[in-house]
Design a protein around this motif. Structure first.
Motif, mmCIF file in Angstrom:
data_model
loop_
_atom_site.group_PDB
_atom_site.id
_atom_site.type_symbol
_atom_site.label_atom_id
_atom_site.label_comp_id
_atom_site.label_asym_id
_atom_site.label_seq_id
_atom_site.Cartn_x
_atom_site.Cartn_y
_atom_site.Cartn_z
ATOM 1 N N LYS A 164 -3.352 -7.561 0.048
ATOM 2 C CA LYS A 164 -2.896 -6.295 0.605
ATOM 3 C C LYS A 164 -3.678 -6.023 1.890
ATOM 4 C CE LYS A 164 -2.852 -2.994 -2.622
ATOM 5 N NZ LYS A 164 -1.435 -2.589 -2.789
ATOM 6 N N ILE A 172 -6.246 4.792 -0.425
ATOM 7 C CA ILE A 172 -5.901 3.373 -0.429
ATOM 8 C C ILE A 172 -6.762 2.598 -1.416
ATOM 9 C CG2 ILE A 172 -6.431 1.338 0.989
ATOM 10 C CD1 ILE A 172 -4.682 2.465 3.152
ATOM 11 N N ASN A 202 -4.512 -3.107 5.019
ATOM 12 C CA ASN A 202 -4.413 -1.904 5.842
ATOM 13 C C ASN A 202 -5.375 -2.096 7.002
ATOM 14 O OD1 ASN A 202 -6.976 0.077 5.405
ATOM 15 N ND2 ASN A 202 -6.568 -1.074 3.534
ATOM 16 N N TYR A 241 0.822 -1.206 0.000
ATOM 17 C CA TYR A 241 0.000 0.000 0.000
ATOM 18 C C TYR A 241 0.860 1.261 0.000
ATOM 19 C CZ TYR A 241 -4.761 -1.747 0.433
ATOM 20 O OH TYR A 241 -5.986 -2.306 0.175
#
Length: 466
Positions: free
Chosen positions: A373, A331, A375, A264
């Protein structure tokens, strides 16, 4: 699969009589924009038969009564920013657009509350509060476009949830149209209340299945005059994640603690055209925000935060400037650089389980051909997983995603977690809601839905099979 009656010309004429002809849309060139929300997989799209833009609760009430009479489904749509297919009209029918309910009705400084219609942007509520020296603490990443009614419907979280809680913690009361067309007010501007069922809290998070929220009164709080944003950069994800317990034990009470893995960091920097981000190649970013009402307290907490970051292995501790927050807010958009088709998911686990959960997910992801990915709002146990399709057939993608999700959800529930922290269930997770929710809990939800919406008119195909 439930069936509904089609929307006939007779129904269209009655809709036009309610809202005015210009606010009823049946042209396919217009309806195509309502076949999806933030979903980018065409296989999940569904075209509605009509869309209507009501002006107020009274018009919505008449529309809902019409839907019960003629038995057609209604899908409520705000800004279309759902990440769980929440605004997709799974059964066709009518899309009810909330954009005309866009007025801030009152801001009361003495009582510290604000009343707004459901179609007001969250950002506009934040700005109005700030102009009066107050703060609306709800802060989803899509605040610039999402609407306050949808924030309630999905119980949106966001960047400030660590300290202030999610949307349900910001609400005094709401007005809604029930699934049978009555206009009802729930809650009040009260510090505490033990008068019967807590109906506004039942409606919040029900994703449009138990009522259409038309107006809301939210809590406002004093705006802290001092704050700092720290960017702690790690190269070892374990050190970044295990920093959080130390932060919480120190009594810092952070407003936000955000985690961005290195994929990211690179993709958002590229998307935002930032060519000189520190540790672009190997950095894991943790963004920490602290707010205070005293400058001396700010200085003390800043020193403590920086010391904790350095002691837990941060390779660099910097001020998190506007570029960092711009990366964090982009993002979702940055995933388009990797794959045109990607899937966003979120799970929530107890805060002390966030580190082993992220480690486990990355371990699971190593066995799959897509890119994983992560976050996370690591201060409140809510993590977001994005799977990027890249070069896979539709069949390979569907099979791999399903298998991956089963492994992730099984682990999350094994440590006391749940399917969704803030994105909701929508249509995307319906099958998993049926599979992973304890049977007694799920049965209570279905009983409530059937009692309130006997014809299954509102947002069918979402949350669970009613």
């Amino acid at each position: 699969m439930q069936t509904y009656n089609p929307i006939t010309q007779e129904i269209v004429d009655k809709l036009k009589a309610i809202t005015g002809p210009s606010y009823v849309k049946t042209d396919k060139d217009i309806l195509v924009q309502y076949q999806t929300d933030y979903e980018n997989d065409p296989q999940k799209f569904h075209m509605p038969e009509a869309a209507v833009l009501p002006a107020n609760a009274e018009e919505i009430s008449q529309i809902v009564k019409l839907a019960n009479e003629y038995h057609f489904p209604i899908t409520v749509r705000s800004a279309g920013t759902s990440l769980a297919d929440g605004a997709i009209p799974v059964y066709g029918g009518l899309v009810l657009c909330m954009e005309r309910l866009n007025k801030i009705i009152e801001l009361n400084e003495e009582g510290m509350y604000l009343t707004a219609e459901a179609g007001v942007r969250t950002l506009d509520i934040q700005k109005e509060a700030k102009a009066h020296g107050l703060m609306y603490a709800g802060d989803p990443s899509s605040a610039e476009s999402c609407m306050i009614g949808a924030n309630l419907a999905t119980n949106a979280g966001g960047l400030r949830a660590v300290r202030y809680g999610v949307t349900r913690n910001q609400v005094y009361s709401l007005e809604m149209v029930t699934p049978t067309g009555e206009i009802v007010e729930c809650g009040g501007i009260l510090k505490k209340c033990s008068t019967g069922y807590d109906l506004e809290q039942l409606i919040i998070g029900s994703e449009g299945t138990l009522g259409i929220i038309t107006k809301v009164t939210v809590r406002l709080i004093p705006l802290p005059p001092y704050h700092f944003d720290v960017l702690a950069i790690y190269t070892d994800p374990r050190q970044a994640l295990y920093m959080v317990p130390q932060l919480m034990k120190a009594g810092i009470d952070p407003t936000s603690v955000e985690y961005m893995d290195n994929s990211y960091v690179r993709d958002t920097a590229d998307y935002c055209h930032y060519s000189d981000m520190p540790h672009y190649e190997d950095g894991i970013y943790v963004i920490i925000t602290v707010e205070t009402f005293r400058e001396d307290e700010l200085d003390t907490k800043m020193e403590t935060v920086c010391n904790i970051c350095e002691e837990t292995g941060a390779v660099e501790v910097l001020e998190a400037d506007d570029r960092i927050w711009n990366m964090r807010r982009n993002i979702q958009n940055s995933c388009e650089l990797v794959s045109k088709v990607f899937l966003t998911d979120d799970v929530v686990v107890p805060v002390h389980k966030i580190a082993p959960t992220i480690e486990k997910i990355m371990e699971i992801g190593e066995d799959y051909p897509f890119q994983v990915k992560i976050n996370a709002h690591i201060g409140d146990g809510n993590l977001h997983i994005v799977l990027c399709k890249v070069n896979m057939t539709d069949e390979e993608w569907a099979a791999s995603v399903d298998k991956f999700h089963h492994q992730v959800y099984e682990y999350a529930y094994s440590v006391g977690g749940r399917l969704a922290g803030e994105h909701g269930i929508g249509a995307k997770k319906l099958q998993y809601m049926e599979e992973f929710t304890p049977s007694g809990e799920l049965q209570v939800m279905k009983t409530i839905k059937r009692a309130m919406d006997p014809n299954n008119i509102l947002n069918p195909g979402k949350l669970f099979n009613a």
